[in-house]
Design a protein around this motif. Structure first.
Motif: not given
Length: 212
Positions: A135-138, A166-167, A204-207
């Motif tokens: 989804x929106x995570x790298x 990046x959030x 866990x990189x939330x975008x």
């Protein structure tokens, strides 16, 4: 021909992402597919790093174990499977249901590709990082703990192939916040004093938008 079956590499891997699903079939024992008197079992760390590398390249791992003739699983094999299970309980969201990113990863340790080539592949280091997305995570999976406590990811620089905002950056298994920064050279994440697990470590990189 491509597309007629699942491409299977015996005791080996691909060196880069494939645009089709593929499979590694490998054994937990370096020497054998069955129980033998003098086994040479792969370490849990090696098994997990291999799994992560394969998944980052659009592959799957079929791991053979070596039960005895009476069906009993040798204790060292049980130990490795349980340790892999513990790692997946904590970090499985970076493996299950994920897709590859633009690049499988970065780092100095390169994979020798092809059948029966696994013996040629060296153990990974803290500079070796693999990527998966959901989804929106790298997910950035670090294959070793950095000695200086700082994980530097060059693929996630502000002017490279990473085009999203990046959030947040979290470390799976760690409840606190970690300090991070992004510039034209890399993303730097400052790791905590305590490791959240014993093997590969997942950022866990939330975008701000989905990857697919």
């Amino acid at each position: 021909p491509k597309g007629t079956a699942v491409y299977d590499i015996e005791r080996g891997r691909l060196s880069d992402i494939a645009d089709f699903p593929w499979l590694t079939d490998d054994s937990i024992d370096w020497k054998s597919w069955c129980d033998i008197k003098d086994p040479d079992y792969k370490s849990t760390n090696r098994l997990i790093d291999t799994l992560v590398d394969i998944v980052s390249k659009n592959g799957c791992l079929l791991l053979n174990i070596t039960p005895k003739a009476n069906g009993e699983i040798p204790q060292p094999v049980q130990q490795r499977l349980l340790e892999m299970g513990n790692w997946l309980n904590l970090n499985g969201e970076a493996i299950y249901g994920t897709r590859p990113w633009k690049t499988y990863g970065e780092g100095p340790t390169k994979v020798v590709e092809g059948h029966m080539s696994e013996q040629k592949n060296k153990d990974a280091t803290a500079e070796d990082i693999r990527f998966t997305t959901k989804e929106d995570v790298l997910y950035a999976i670090i294959l070793g703990w950095p000695e200086d406590g700082v994980c530097e990811i060059k693929s996630l620089s502000s002017n490279g192939i990473f085009e999203k905002n990046i959030e947040s950056v979290l470390l799976l298994g760690y409840d606190g916040k970690i300090e991070w920064s992004q510039d034209k050279d890399s993303l730097k994440a400052h790791m905590p004093n305590t490791k959240p697990c014993d093997h590969a470590f997942v950022l866990k990189i939330q975008t701000d938008s989905p990857f697919l």
